[in-house]
Design an enzyme around this catalytic site. Structure first.
Site, PDB file in Angstrom:
ATOM      1  N   GLN A 105     -24.746 -11.287   9.247  1.00 29.68           N
ATOM      2  CA  GLN A 105     -23.910 -12.587   9.115  1.00 29.68           C
ATOM      3  C   GLN A 105     -22.634 -12.177   8.365  1.00 29.68           C
ATOM      4  O   GLN A 105     -21.531 -12.545   8.725  1.00 29.68           O
ATOM      5  CB  GLN A 105     -24.734 -13.459   8.376  1.00 29.68           C
ATOM      6  CG  GLN A 105     -23.809 -14.676   8.085  1.00 29.68           C
ATOM      7  CD  GLN A 105     -23.249 -15.586   9.531  1.00 29.68           C
ATOM      8  OE1 GLN A 105     -23.886 -15.423  10.368  1.00 29.68           O
ATOM      9  NE2 GLN A 105     -22.188 -16.233   9.190  1.00 29.68           N
ATOM     10  N   GLU A 106     -22.688 -11.301   7.535  1.00 29.27           N
ATOM     11  CA  GLU A 106     -21.471 -10.898   6.547  1.00 29.27           C
ATOM     12  C   GLU A 106     -20.538 -10.427   7.550  1.00 29.27           C
ATOM     13  O   GLU A 106     -19.190 -10.499   7.319  1.00 29.27           O
ATOM     14  CB  GLU A 106     -21.927 -10.202   5.312  1.00 29.27           C
ATOM     15  CG  GLU A 106     -22.600 -10.821   4.448  1.00 29.27           C
ATOM     16  CD  GLU A 106     -21.735 -11.786   3.420  1.00 29.27           C
ATOM     17  OE1 GLU A 106     -20.520 -11.709   3.836  1.00 29.27           O
ATOM     18  OE2 GLU A 106     -22.172 -12.623   2.725  1.00 29.27           O
ATOM     19  N   SER A 107     -21.094  -8.949   8.246  1.00 23.95           N
ATOM     20  CA  SER A 107     -19.885  -8.148   8.799  1.00 23.95           C
ATOM     21  C   SER A 107     -20.285  -7.876  10.320  1.00 23.95           C
ATOM     22  O   SER A 107     -19.342  -7.006  10.862  1.00 23.95           O
ATOM     23  CB  SER A 107     -19.814  -6.800   7.995  1.00 23.95           C
ATOM     24  OG  SER A 107     -21.227  -6.314   7.995  1.00 23.95           O
TER      25      SER A 107
END
Length: 672
Positions: free
Chosen positions: A551-553
């Site tokens: 989700q982050e990167s």
């Protein structure tokens, strides 16, 4: 005699194929000496077939990995001008010339590169070459990175200032600000540099520049307001209030006064001084009404009442707002908030009526708003509280069909099922299956794209097909992104996956139906061993780490957010420094956050700290994205844990929590 000749050709063909197969096996294992030996044998067995299948190019790549730059240049120079790999071979030969410090050859090869050759590959040559040769490349490339490097070589402070004024959010801006700061004299330049530092959360460097610029009447209001913002982001709310009060006083009757007074109310909210926050929001609404940020102020005032346990005041405030003209989104937000309050007061019939009303609307994403499945889930909860078990189960059965969604997982629990691939919060025995098994299956699926060994070069060949045949996945993944490459999403995702460009694998796989064979492309388990090791060290479930990174990167180690978060696990600088200090890494720099191992180590530790502190994956995820202080406010609105995710105040953070739970369910499904 003919039979003997045929057998002789077949024998050499088999030997050539065997040597080539051994070379590919060695390449897969990064065994460069064995690959070199096998390719040299293949060349001695059949030079014509060797050339027809672009094995000179492959031999050059192997020589690069052995740092045998002389041999690499020789091999790449054998690629003919009519070969689709010729432009790439020129670039590799140029790189070899740079490494060998052969400036005449390098200059000749640079001029031979096509005009539209990728700038990022030219930049790589420049960084390796340095000096005048690099400057020649930078002058031909118009990217911000090239302009910065040119400015650095020429000590051109004017160009650094121009880069700052164009864009303050990228890494070029931060480096330009650091280089230009010693030369700053004018207030306009002080503001530009300070804003760049603030955008990258380098607050210690930004603050004195804002304060200095505030001495100039032309910049006083803006600079002082930005000083307040810096204190706010540093969570020094008393100092922020002092600055904002001075701005409101000294710039009475302007937008600066209005905005500063709103920020004062927010500071009290963040300080948990709820009575002062209540008064400040009330005063703001009375004073500015629709001319100010009335809808947001009213929503915040409702939240203040909820935290204070004064739900009747909250409902009355909502009802007053609903009688006025509101935007459709804010109307939905207030209806959803009222329904949650009624639910928490055990007024389930009244809550159900509003949840059902919301279910008939076209719901939109916004801070404090609801999704359709969220509204349906609360319809099920309300029905269950009212004793309508059959109605509740119908709702939950519908939601549970989506086994990866957050509310689908919650609905499955209500039906007595476990969440998809449910694991204990701190399981360290759940490392995902060996990624090499997935890679082998993906490579087998791409076999149809590889041409058979041929006796002569095909006129219909192209760059990507040649690179796929050679199994040079790194270059193939790069070139499928170039204009004119028409690769369907499935093979594009597979090529990116094998290259380790997982963010691009996710991009292409997101266009495909979710099946057992496409799911690993959409949810790749990159950096698997590093993640498993970090999870073991911090006693956390590695599947959570994969989901957070997804989700982050999307597994892009060079990712950077608008909030200045960097790397795989997207830590902002001050959080990273705090975690690094506790992990025995006092010398952490911002650039180190782009290193995958560093990012994973710090991210795993931070995740472990949040889980220990909050004892809830939902709250820990909300804190990871929105900050622990905000989580305390959100969970204070209601004592019912069912309401926490629905009460998350930031739209981005709520979406984040829902998405990470979905990603975790997908990764956990691989363990079945």
């Amino acid at each position: 005699m003919y039979l003997v000749g045929t057998l002789f050709v077949a024998l050499f063909s088999a030997l050539f194929q065997s040597s080539m197969d051994r070379a590919f096996i060695a390449l897969k294992a990064n065994d460069w000496p064995s690959a070199s030996s096998a390719l040299d044998e293949a060349f001695s067995q059949d030079p014509q077939t060797f050339e027809a299948n672009n094995l000179h190019y492959l031999r050059g790549r192997v020589a690069e990995n052995e740092n045998d730059w002389q041999r690499a240049g020789e091999e790449f120079n054998k690629i003919a001008a009519d070969n689709p790999l010729h432009p790439l071979a020129v670039w590799h030969a140029l790189r070899a010339s740079v490494q060998l410090h052969d400036e005449p050859a390098a200059a000749l090869l640079l001029s031979a590169l096509p005009r539209d050759f990728p700038n990022e590959l030219k930049m790589r040559i420049a960084r390796e070459a340095g000096g005048p040769f690099a400057l020649k490349i930078y002058e031909e490339v118009s990217t911000r990175e090239a302009r910065l490097e040119q400015a650095k070589l020429l000590n051109d402070t004017r160009s650094m200032r121009d880069l700052l004024r164009e864009n303050k959010d990228d890494d070029v801006a931060l480096e330009a600000a650091q280089l230009f700061a010693p030369y700053v004299l004018a207030p306009a330049d002080e503001m530009d540099v300070a804003q760049a530092f603030a955008a990258h959360r380098q607050f210690e460097q930004a603050l004195p520049l804002f304060q200095k610029a505030s001495m100039d009447p032309a910049y006083a209001a803006d600079a002082r307001y930005q000083t307040g913002r810096v204190y706010f982001q540093l969570e020094d709310y008393p100092s922020a209030i002092d600055v904002y009060r001075a701005v409101a006083r000294d710039f009475e009757g302007t937008d600066w006064q209005r905005d500063a007074e709103y920020q004062i109310a927010l500071c009290y909210w963040r300080m948990a001084d709820y009575r002062k926050s209540e008064i400040a929001f009330q005063d703001y609404i009375r004073k500015y009404g629709s001319a100010g940020n009335q809808e947001a102020a009213t929503r915040n005032l409702v939240d203040v009442y909820r935290v204070l346990g004064e739900n009747q005041k909250a409902v009355e405030t909502i009802d007053r707002a609903l009688r006025t003209r509101l935007s459709p989104i804010i109307r939905q937000v207030f209806l959803f908030t009222k329904a949650k309050i009624l639910y928490s007061q055990n007024r389930h019939a009244a809550a159900l009526a509003i949840f059902q009303q919301l279910g008939q609307m076209r719901l939109r994403w916004a801070a404090g708003a609801a999704t359709l499945e969220e509204v349906e889930y609360f319809q099920g909860l309300s029905q269950a509280k009212l004793g309508n078990k059959a109605a509740a189960e119908r709702v939950w059965q519908k939601l549970a069909l989506d086994e990866f969604s957050y509310y689908g997982q919650r609905a499955a629990e209500k039906l007595g099922r476990s969440r998809t691939g449910q694991l204990t919060g701190t399981s360290t025995q759940a490392c995902l299956p060996d990624a090499s098994l997935t890679a082998a299956a993906v490579e087998a699926d791409l076999a149809g794209l590889r041409h058979p060994v041929r006796a002569e070069m095909s006129r219909s060949s192209d760059i990507v097909s040649e690179l796929v045949f050679l199994r040079l996945w790194d270059e193939a993944a790069f070139w499928i992104e170039r204009p004119g490459a028409r690769i369907p999403p499935r093979p594009a995702a597979e090529i990116a996956y094998l290259a380790g460009r997982y963010n691009r694998s996710i991009f292409y796989a997101d266009r495909l139906p979710k099946t057992e064979s496409t799911l690993p492309l959409l949810y790749p388990a990159g950096y698997q061993q590093t993640i498993c090791d970090a999870a073991l060290a911090q006693n956390v479930d590695p599947v959570w780490l994969h989901a957070i990174i997804w989700q982050e990167s999307k597994y892009n180690p060079n990712a950077r957010s608008g909030a200045a978060a960097r790397g795989l696990m997207q830590l902002i600088p001050e959080t990273a420094r705090s975690v690094a200090a506790s992990a025995g890494m006092p010398d952490l720099t911002i650039d180190m956050l782009y290193d995958p191992a560093t990012s994973i180590q710090l991210g795993a530790k931070y995740w472990s700290m949040l889980l220990t502190q909050l004892n809830s994956p939902e709250m820990a995820l909300a804190a990871y994205n929105g900050g622990p202080d905000n989580v305390e406010k959100w969970r204070s609105k209601s004592s019912d844990p069912e309401l926490f995710v629905a009460d998350i105040g930031f739209a981005e953070t709520k979406k984040y929590v829902l998405s990470v739970f979905a990603a975790r369910a997908a990764y956990a499904s691989f363990l079945k």
